[in-house]
Design an enzyme around this catalytic site. Structure first.
Site, mmCIF file in Angstrom:
data_model
loop_
_atom_site.group_PDB
_atom_site.id
_atom_site.type_symbol
_atom_site.label_atom_id
_atom_site.label_comp_id
_atom_site.label_asym_id
_atom_site.label_seq_id
_atom_site.Cartn_x
_atom_site.Cartn_y
_atom_site.Cartn_z
ATOM 1 C CB CYS A 53 -116.316 -65.132 35.589
ATOM 2 S SG CYS A 53 -116.493 -63.528 34.843
ATOM 3 C CD GLU A 78 -120.432 -59.810 40.347
ATOM 4 O OE1 GLU A 78 -120.614 -60.989 39.980
ATOM 5 O OE2 GLU A 78 -121.366 -59.048 40.616
ATOM 6 C CD GLU A 85 -115.165 -70.885 38.574
ATOM 7 O OE1 GLU A 85 -114.699 -70.723 39.705
ATOM 8 O OE2 GLU A 85 -115.537 -69.952 37.846
HETATM 9 P P1 NAP Z 1 -108.621 -65.624 43.629
HETATM 10 O O1 NAP Z 1 -107.572 -66.619 43.905
HETATM 11 O O2 NAP Z 1 -109.780 -65.533 44.547
HETATM 12 O O3 NAP Z 1 -107.860 -64.210 43.564
HETATM 13 C C1 NAP Z 1 -108.539 -63.014 43.273
HETATM 14 C C2 NAP Z 1 -107.813 -61.865 43.938
HETATM 15 O O4 NAP Z 1 -107.879 -62.021 45.352
HETATM 16 C C3 NAP Z 1 -106.328 -61.794 43.595
HETATM 17 O O5 NAP Z 1 -105.920 -60.453 43.531
HETATM 18 C C4 NAP Z 1 -105.697 -62.474 44.803
HETATM 19 O O6 NAP Z 1 -104.350 -62.106 45.051
HETATM 20 C C5 NAP Z 1 -106.582 -61.940 45.906
HETATM 21 N N1 NAP Z 1 -106.508 -62.700 47.156
HETATM 22 C C6 NAP Z 1 -105.986 -63.925 47.382
HETATM 23 N N2 NAP Z 1 -106.103 -64.242 48.696
HETATM 24 C C7 NAP Z 1 -106.718 -63.197 49.286
HETATM 25 C C8 NAP Z 1 -107.128 -62.908 50.616
HETATM 26 N N3 NAP Z 1 -106.954 -63.773 51.613
HETATM 27 N N4 NAP Z 1 -107.729 -61.731 50.856
HETATM 28 C C9 NAP Z 1 -107.940 -60.841 49.874
HETATM 29 N N5 NAP Z 1 -107.563 -61.049 48.604
HETATM 30 C C10 NAP Z 1 -106.976 -62.212 48.314
HETATM 31 O O7 NAP Z 1 -109.231 -65.790 42.155
HETATM 32 P P2 NAP Z 1 -108.427 -65.926 40.781
HETATM 33 O O8 NAP Z 1 -107.842 -67.289 40.719
HETATM 34 O O9 NAP Z 1 -107.542 -64.751 40.582
HETATM 35 O O10 NAP Z 1 -109.607 -65.781 39.721
HETATM 36 C C11 NAP Z 1 -110.379 -66.849 39.298
HETATM 37 C C12 NAP Z 1 -111.753 -66.805 39.951
HETATM 38 O O11 NAP Z 1 -112.326 -65.534 39.729
HETATM 39 C C13 NAP Z 1 -112.719 -67.797 39.349
HETATM 40 O O12 NAP Z 1 -113.453 -68.408 40.375
HETATM 41 C C14 NAP Z 1 -113.625 -66.932 38.488
HETATM 42 O O13 NAP Z 1 -114.911 -67.458 38.269
HETATM 43 C C15 NAP Z 1 -113.660 -65.688 39.279
HETATM 44 N N6 NAP Z 1 -114.043 -64.540 38.458
HETATM 45 C C16 NAP Z 1 -115.305 -64.045 38.602
HETATM 46 C C17 NAP Z 1 -115.718 -62.972 37.840
HETATM 47 C C18 NAP Z 1 -117.091 -62.405 38.013
HETATM 48 O O14 NAP Z 1 -117.331 -61.287 37.566
HETATM 49 N N7 NAP Z 1 -118.008 -63.095 38.668
HETATM 50 C C19 NAP Z 1 -114.858 -62.397 36.904
HETATM 51 C C20 NAP Z 1 -113.583 -62.943 36.761
HETATM 52 C C21 NAP Z 1 -113.188 -64.013 37.551
HETATM 53 P P3 NAP Z 1 -103.152 -63.070 44.537
HETATM 54 O O15 NAP Z 1 -103.263 -63.078 43.073
HETATM 55 O O16 NAP Z 1 -101.950 -62.387 45.062
HETATM 56 O O17 NAP Z 1 -103.407 -64.427 45.146
#
Ligand code: NAP
Length: 477
Positions: free
Chosen positions: A278, A244, A379
Site C-alpha cells: 500500500c 486503512e 491505484e
Molecule cells: P479488499 O478486496 O478490500 O479485501 C480486503 C479484505 O476485505 C479481505 O479480507 C476481503 O475478503 C474482505 N472483504 C471483501 N468484501 C468484503 C465486504 N463486503 N465486507 C467486509 N469485508 C470484505 O482488498 P485487497 O484486494 O485484499 O487488498 C488490496 C487493497 O488493500 C489495496 O487497495 C491496498 O492499497 C489496500 N491496502 C491498504 C493498506 C493500508 O495500510 N492503507 C495496507 C495493505 C493494503 P476476501 O479476501 O474474502 O474478499
C-alpha cells in the site's frame, strides 16, 4: 485442512476453499469456508470471553503475547515459507515480514505492563483525578492479502493487550499466514473465545460481522470500495471504525538528489513485493533537469530485476497474488499503452517455461506520463511505475498532493530546506526522505490521510487509542 477457530476449538467441517500458490498454481492448503452462522458463533464466543480477558492483568495478557511470539519464532522458517507459497513475495521478503509480526507481538506484549492512563492535578483541594484505560469489547479485524502476517499482527496484538476479544477475518487469497498467528496464540494458551478466526468470502462474512450484535469496533485494511461500504454499515450501529485503504504514492526526485540512491529507492519502492504494497511508489515525479537521465537509469536497473518463484534464490520479484489481480495490472498496462505510448520497459505477462504456471508480469516503466493519464491517478497495486516530469520543486510538490489519496509520500533530495518544506506540506500520513516510500517500522503511528484512511492510526503507541477507551475518575479524600 485448516479449520476456523471459534471459542477455542478448531472447526474443520463444512464447505472448503483452496489457498493456491500464485507462482506455481499448486495448492498450499484447504481452508474451511466460514458462514454467517460461524461469524455469529465467533461473536458470541468473543462476547462470553470478554469479562474474563478484560479483567486479566495487562502483564498477564502480555505473557501470552510473548509466548505466542516465541512460538512463531520457533516456527520462523516454516511460517515464512508458507507466506511465500501463498502470497508470492520472495522468501527474504517473507522472512522480513514474519520477523516484523514477531516484533509487533513483543512490542505490544510489553505495552501490557504500561497501558498508560492519565494522572493530573485537580483544581480542587483533596481531589485525586485520573483516567484509566479500558478495553472496548468485541472487535472485528478484516485484513488484506498483501501483508498476510504483519497486518493481522498489528491489529490483533494491540486489540488483545488492551483487553478486547477479537474475531479475525483474513483475506481469502492468503489466509494461512494469519492462521499461523492464531495457531501460535492457541498454543500459547490464550483463553477460549478471546481470539476467533473465520476465513471465507468477504462479502458474506463482512456483512455478518458488521451486524453481529456484540461487536463494538471494526478495524479494516483493504480497498477503498469495501472500506466505504463498511463505514456506512458500521455508522448505522455507531461502531468504532478504523480504515486503512488505497494509495497512489509519489516519490519526488529533485535534481540535487544523490542520483544512484534515488534510482535504487524508486525501483525498490515501485517493484519489490511486486508493487503490491500500500506504500509502494507508483508515481515518480522527477525534476526536469535530470528527467531523461533518471528515466534511463531506472529502466536500466529495472531490466536487471529477476522475476520468478519467490522460493528460488536470487529472485527479486514474485508473481501477482492471483489471476484477477494480474488481469487488473495487465488492463492498466493496456490503458497506459493507449494513453501514453509503449512502456520504456516491461509491459508483458511472462509465460516462458515454469513462469507460465503463475501470474507473473514484467516490472513496467511508463515515461512521459502526465497528471491527466489514468495510470497517474488510479491505484494499480502491481509492478507498474509512472514517471512524471516536474518543472521544479513547487511543481513537483503540487503534483504529489493533487490526488485524493494520502498514504505515503517520499522525496529524494540533499537540500535540507526542501526536505523540511516537503515534510510540512506533503499530504500523506507516512513520509520518507532519501529512503523508499515503502518499508515502515512498527514503533510509530502508521496510516494515511485523505481518502486513504479513516479513524485513529495503527501501530506504535497510537494503536492503543483505537483499541481502548478512557474512564475518568474524580475522588475526594
Ligand atoms: P479488499 O478486496 O478490500 O479485501 C480486503 C479484505 O476485505 C479481505 O479480507 C476481503 O475478503 C474482505 N472483504 C471483501 N468484501 C468484503 C465486504 N463486503 N465486507 C467486509 N469485508 C470484505 O482488498 P485487497 O484486494 O485484499 O487488498 C488490496 C487493497 O488493500 C489495496 O487497495 C491496498 O492499497 C489496500 N491496502 C491498504 C493498506 C493500508 O495500510 N492503507 C495496507 C495493505 C493494503 P476476501 O479476501 O474474502 O474478499
Amino acid at each position: 485442512m485448516f479449520g476456523n477457530y471459534i471459542n477455542g476449538e478448531w472447526i474443520s467441517s463444512g464447505a472448503t476453499f483452496e489457498d493456491r500458490n500464485p507462482a506455481t498454481g499448486e495448492a498450499v492448503g484447504t481452508f474451511v469456508k466460514g458462514t454467517a452462522a460461524d461469524m455469529d458463533a465467533a461473536a458470541a464466543a468473543a462476547s462470553a470471553a470478554f469479562p474474563g480477558w478484560s479483567t486479566t492483568s495487562g502483564p498477564a495478557r502480555g505473557n501470552i503475547l510473548y509466548k505466542a511470539a516465541d512460538i512463531m519464532d520457533k516456527n520462523f522458517e516454516s511460517i515464512a515459507g508458507d507466506m511465500t507459497r501463498e502470497e508470492g513475495k520472495t522468501l527474504p521478503e517473507s522472512k522480513g515480514e514474519v520477523r516484523r509480526a514477531i516484533n509487533i507481538f513483543r512490542y505490544f506484549a510489553g505495552e501490557g505492563s504500561r497501558l498508560p492512563g492519565m494522572l493530573v492535578p485537580s483544581e480542587r483541594d483533596r481531589v485525586h483525578m485520573f483516567a484509566l484505560r479500558k478495553p472496548i469489547g468485541v472487535v472485528g479485524l478484516i485484513t488484506p492479502w498483501n501483508f498476510p502476517s504483519a497486518i493481522p499482527a498489528w491489529k490483533l496484538a494491540p486489540a488483545l493487550i488492551c483487553g478486547n476479544t477479537a474475531i479475525l477475518k483474513p483475506a481469502s487469497a492468503a489466509p494461512l499466514s494469519a492462521w499461523r498467528i492464531v495457531e501460535a496464540l492457541h498454543q500459547a494458551g490464550i483463553p477460549k473465545g478471546v481470539v476467533n478466526f473465520v476465513a471465507g468470502s468477504g462479502g458474506e462474512l463482512g456483512a455478518a460481522l458488521v451486524n453481529a450484535g456484540p461487536l463494538k469496533a471494526i478495524s479494516f485494511t483493504g480497498s477503498c470500495e469495501i472500506g466505504g461500504w463498511l463505514h456506512a454499515e458500521a455508522s448505522k450501529r455507531r461502531l468504532r471504525i478504523q480504515l486503512e485503504m488505497g494509495g497512489k504514492n509519489p516519490t519526488i526526485v529533485l535534481a540535487d538528489a544523490d542520483f544512484s540512491s534515488a534510482v535504487e529507492n524508486v525501483v525498490n519502492a515501485a517493484f519489490f513485493s511486486t508493487g503490491q504494497k500500500c506504500t509502494a511508489t507508483s508515481r515518480a515525479i522527477v525534476e526536469d533537469a535530470i528527467y531523461d537521465r533518471f528515466v534511463a537509469a531506472v529502466v536500466e536497473r529495472t531490466r536487471k530485476l529477476k522475476v520468478g518463484d519467490g522460493m528460488q534464490p536470487g529472485i527479486d520479484i514474485g508473481p501477482c497474488v492471483d489471476g484477477p489481480q494480474m488481469e487488473t495490472v495487465l488492463r492498466y498496462i493496456e490503458i497506459g499503452r493507449r494513453e501514453c505510448g509503449e512502456p520504456a520497459c516491461g509491459g508483458r505477462r511472462l509465460t516462458e517455461g515454469a513462469l507460465g504456471k503463475g501470474y507473473f508480469v514484467e516490472p513496467t516503466v511508463f515515461a512521459g506520463v502526465t497528471e491527466a493519464h489514468t495510470i497517474a491517478r488510479e491505484e494499480i497495486f502491481g509492478p507498474v511505475l509512472a514517471i512524471l516530469r516536474a518543472s521544479d520543486f513547487e511543481d513537483a510538490m503540487r503534483m504529489a498532493n493533487a490526488i485524493p489519496f494520502g498514504l505515503s509520500s517520499s522525496i529524494q533530495t540533499t537540500n535540507l530546506s526542501r526536505a523540511f518544506d516537503f515534510i510540512y506540506r506533503a499530504e500523506a500520513g507516512l513520509l520518507t526522505v532519501n529512503l523508499p516510500s515503502a518499508g515502515v517500522e512498527y514503533q510509530l503511528p502508521f496510516g494515511g490521510t485523505k481518502d486513504s484512511s479513516f479513524g485513529p492510526k495503527e501501530q506504535g503507541p497510537a494503536a492503543l487509542e483505537f483499541y481502548s477507551d478512557y474512564k475518568t475518575v474524580y475522588l475526594k479524600y
